[in-house]
Every structure is written in C-alpha cells, then in structure tokens.
Scaffold this motif. Structure first.
Motif, short mmCIF file in Angstrom:
data_model
loop_
_atom_site.label_atom_id
_atom_site.label_comp_id
_atom_site.label_asym_id
_atom_site.label_seq_id
_atom_site.Cartn_x
_atom_site.Cartn_y
_atom_site.Cartn_z
N LEU A 1 0.84 -1.20 0.00
CA LEU A 1 0.00 0.00 0.00
C LEU A 1 0.87 1.25 0.00
CD1 LEU A 1 -2.92 1.05 0.10
CD2 LEU A 1 -2.73 1.09 2.60
N THR B 1 1.85 1.81 -3.31
CA THR B 1 0.69 2.29 -4.07
C THR B 1 0.49 3.79 -3.90
OG1 THR B 1 -0.38 0.13 -3.83
CG2 THR B 1 -1.80 2.01 -4.36
N PHE B 2 0.69 4.29 -2.68
CA PHE B 2 0.54 5.73 -2.46
C PHE B 2 1.52 6.51 -3.35
CE2 PHE B 2 -1.21 4.78 1.99
CZ PHE B 2 -2.51 5.02 1.58
N LEU C 1 0.27 6.18 -7.01
CA LEU C 1 -0.90 7.03 -7.26
C LEU C 1 -0.51 8.50 -7.33
CD1 LEU C 1 -3.61 5.37 -4.94
CD2 LEU C 1 -3.55 5.36 -7.44
N TYR D 1 -9.73 8.31 -12.70
CA TYR D 1 -10.25 6.94 -12.55
C TYR D 1 -10.10 6.17 -13.85
CZ TYR D 1 -13.55 3.22 -11.30
OH TYR D 1 -14.12 1.99 -11.04
N VAL E 1 -8.79 -1.93 -2.44
CA VAL E 1 -8.50 -0.58 -1.95
C VAL E 1 -8.12 0.37 -3.09
CG1 VAL E 1 -6.87 0.79 -0.58
CG2 VAL E 1 -7.89 -1.29 0.37
N ILE E 2 -7.34 -0.10 -4.05
CA ILE E 2 -6.86 0.78 -5.13
C ILE E 2 -8.01 1.42 -5.91
CG2 ILE E 2 -5.65 0.82 -7.36
CD1 ILE E 2 -3.56 -1.01 -6.17
N LEU F 1 -9.55 4.19 -3.70
CA LEU F 1 -8.68 5.37 -3.61
C LEU F 1 -8.70 6.14 -4.92
CD1 LEU F 1 -5.52 3.93 -1.77
CD2 LEU F 1 -7.19 5.55 -0.86
N THR F 2 -8.64 5.39 -6.03
CA THR F 2 -8.62 6.04 -7.34
C THR F 2 -9.91 6.81 -7.59
OG1 THR F 2 -7.24 4.24 -8.20
CG2 THR F 2 -8.38 5.59 -9.81
N LEU G 1 -11.96 8.09 -5.31
CA LEU G 1 -12.01 9.27 -4.43
C LEU G 1 -11.12 10.39 -4.98
CD1 LEU G 1 -11.95 7.54 -0.91
CD2 LEU G 1 -13.91 8.56 -2.10
N ILE G 2 -9.91 10.02 -5.42
CA ILE G 2 -9.01 11.03 -6.01
C ILE G 2 -9.64 11.63 -7.26
CG2 ILE G 2 -6.76 11.36 -7.15
CD1 ILE G 2 -5.66 9.15 -5.30
#
Length: 256
Positions: free
Chosen positions: A19, A22-23, A26, A47, A96-97, A100-101, A103-104
């Motif tokens: 993760l 991943t941060f 991203l 997205y 999770v990815i 998160l994607t 939401l971003i």
C-alpha cells in the motif's frame, strides 16, 4: 505442539508494504494526469486513466512479490503462510486501489470543473472496441492495456468490482511468472510468460462475453461458450493460477 498460522500477520505486513508503494504510484500518476491539463483540452478522468496504469502496476508488483519469499522463510515463516498472506494482501490491495482512485478522481473533477475549462471524460464501452485488423500481438497488448470498463457514474459498485477483478488477475499473472523463474529455470520462466498471457486473454474474453462486448478477432472462437459458463471459467482460471503459484512456491529452495 500445534503452531498457529502466521498468515494473518504476513498479510497485514505485505498489505501495508505494498500500500505504501501504491501511495507513491498514485501520487506520481496523479501528477502526470494533472500535467496533461496543460497539453490538452480533453482529458480522461483519473479513474479512467488508472485503468491502464493500475493493471501494469499490479503486474509489476506481482512480479516483485516472489522476493518476499526468502525474507519470510529466513525469519521462520512457512511457505504456506507466505502464500496465504500474499493472496489476502493482494486481494485487499485490489479492493482498496479502485476506491482510492475513485475518491481522487472525484476531487480532481471538483477542482478541474471549478478552476478550468477542461472537459474530463470517462471511457465508454465503445472506446475499447478498436479495429486492429486481427493482429494477434496487438490484440494481446490490448487485453493488457484496454480492459473492459464500466463508467462509475452508471454503476459505481459494478465499476469498482470490475476494476478490482482486473487488478487481482494482473497481480496473479506477475506473481506466477516470477514464481516460475524462481522455482524452475529461465526456459520454463519464459514458458510461464506465455501462460500468463493466456490467463489475461481468457479473463478479458470472459468479461467481454459477460458484458456483451465483441471479442477480439483472434479470440472469436470463444464466442461459442455458453453465457452460463463464462463466470465459472473466469473463477476457475483464477483458482488454477493460485494453485500453480502455490505448487511453485511450496517447496522452492531459498536462494541467498
């Protein structure tokens, strides 16, 4: 004395490590996506753009996953706990990815819509139906790069679920290849690259059949598969991949 499984601890450990990667991934991808604002008046949402980058990212860290095996074995963790822990961690990461994607992407839309004239767009199903003149290499590449997509605005849960499915399969494909190289030799490792390509192509074809999207020309023979068998074939492909990875790592000698 019965020894309790350490797979939950391994899964949590691997999840947080990956993760963290991943941060970073991203963040870099977001910077690239925002930079395109200055080059074009039409831009894919974060997205939508992540559909390609996410698959490649998961494939790469799936390849790296085999490097955790010697680390854990050296610290007294069994190969079984490593395998189970990494399966759980990669599955969790695949869930999770996309969240998160998304939401971003929402934040990006809010900022771009309020402070610029740029038009953000999500790809549609029609965008992935591309004429590539039956070139099998091109079709295989598109299976990797342009996976079936559902606009989150039409069905958010189905879109996130499909995104997660793509990511998980790509992670397993990368893990399968690196496990073969680690356990056997270069020649069989190359053979497993072909196996991984077949797994991804079958996954892509089954999802297209489920969603009613035309198959690529070289995979059109799969069109005879009854609709009731597409999901079982898709799930069986994932389970078989997991079993092969387990067999490859079960008695793998640790290389120092």
């Amino acid at each position: 004395m019965h020894r309790s499984s350490l797979s939950p601890k391994v899964s949590l450990d691997l999840f947080w490590v990956q993760l963290t990667w991943t941060f970073w991934a991203l963040g870099i991808h977001l910077i690239i996506n925002i930079s395109k604002i200055f080059l074009s008046e039409h831009l894919d949402t974060f997205y939508s753009a992540s559909y390609v980058a996410g698959n490649i990212y998961m494939f790469v860290i799936g390849i790296i996953a085999i490097n955790f095996l010697p680390y854990y074995v050296e610290h007294g963790i069994t190969r079984k706990d490593y395998f189970l822990g990494n399966v759980i961690a990669s599955f969790g990461l695949s869930i999770v990815i996309p969240i998160l994607t998304y939401l971003i992407s929402l934040i990006e839309k809010l900022i771009v819509h309020n402070f610029s004239h740029i038009a953000l767009a999500d790809r549609t199903l029609e965008d992935i139906v591309i004429d590539i003149d039956g070139n099998i290499i091109g079709e295989i590449l598109l299976s990797f790069l342009l996976t079936p997509f559902i606009n989150p605005e039409s069905n958010i849960f189905l879109s996130l679920g499909l995104f997660s499915l793509h990511l998980f399969v790509f992670y397993l494909a990368g893990w399968l290849i690196s496990s073969a190289f680690y356990r056997i030799n270069v020649i069989f490792g190359i053979l497993f690259i072909a196996v991984a390509i077949v797994i991804v192509a079958v996954k892509d074809s089954m999802i297209r059949l489920i969603m009613g999207i035309p198959l690529f020309e070289n995979f059109s023979a799969l069109d005879i598969i009854p609709s009731g068998l597409t999901w079982p074939i898709l799930i069986a492909g994932i389970l078989i991949t997991l079993i092969v990875i387990r067999l490859l790592t079960k008695r793998a000698a640790i290389k120092m």
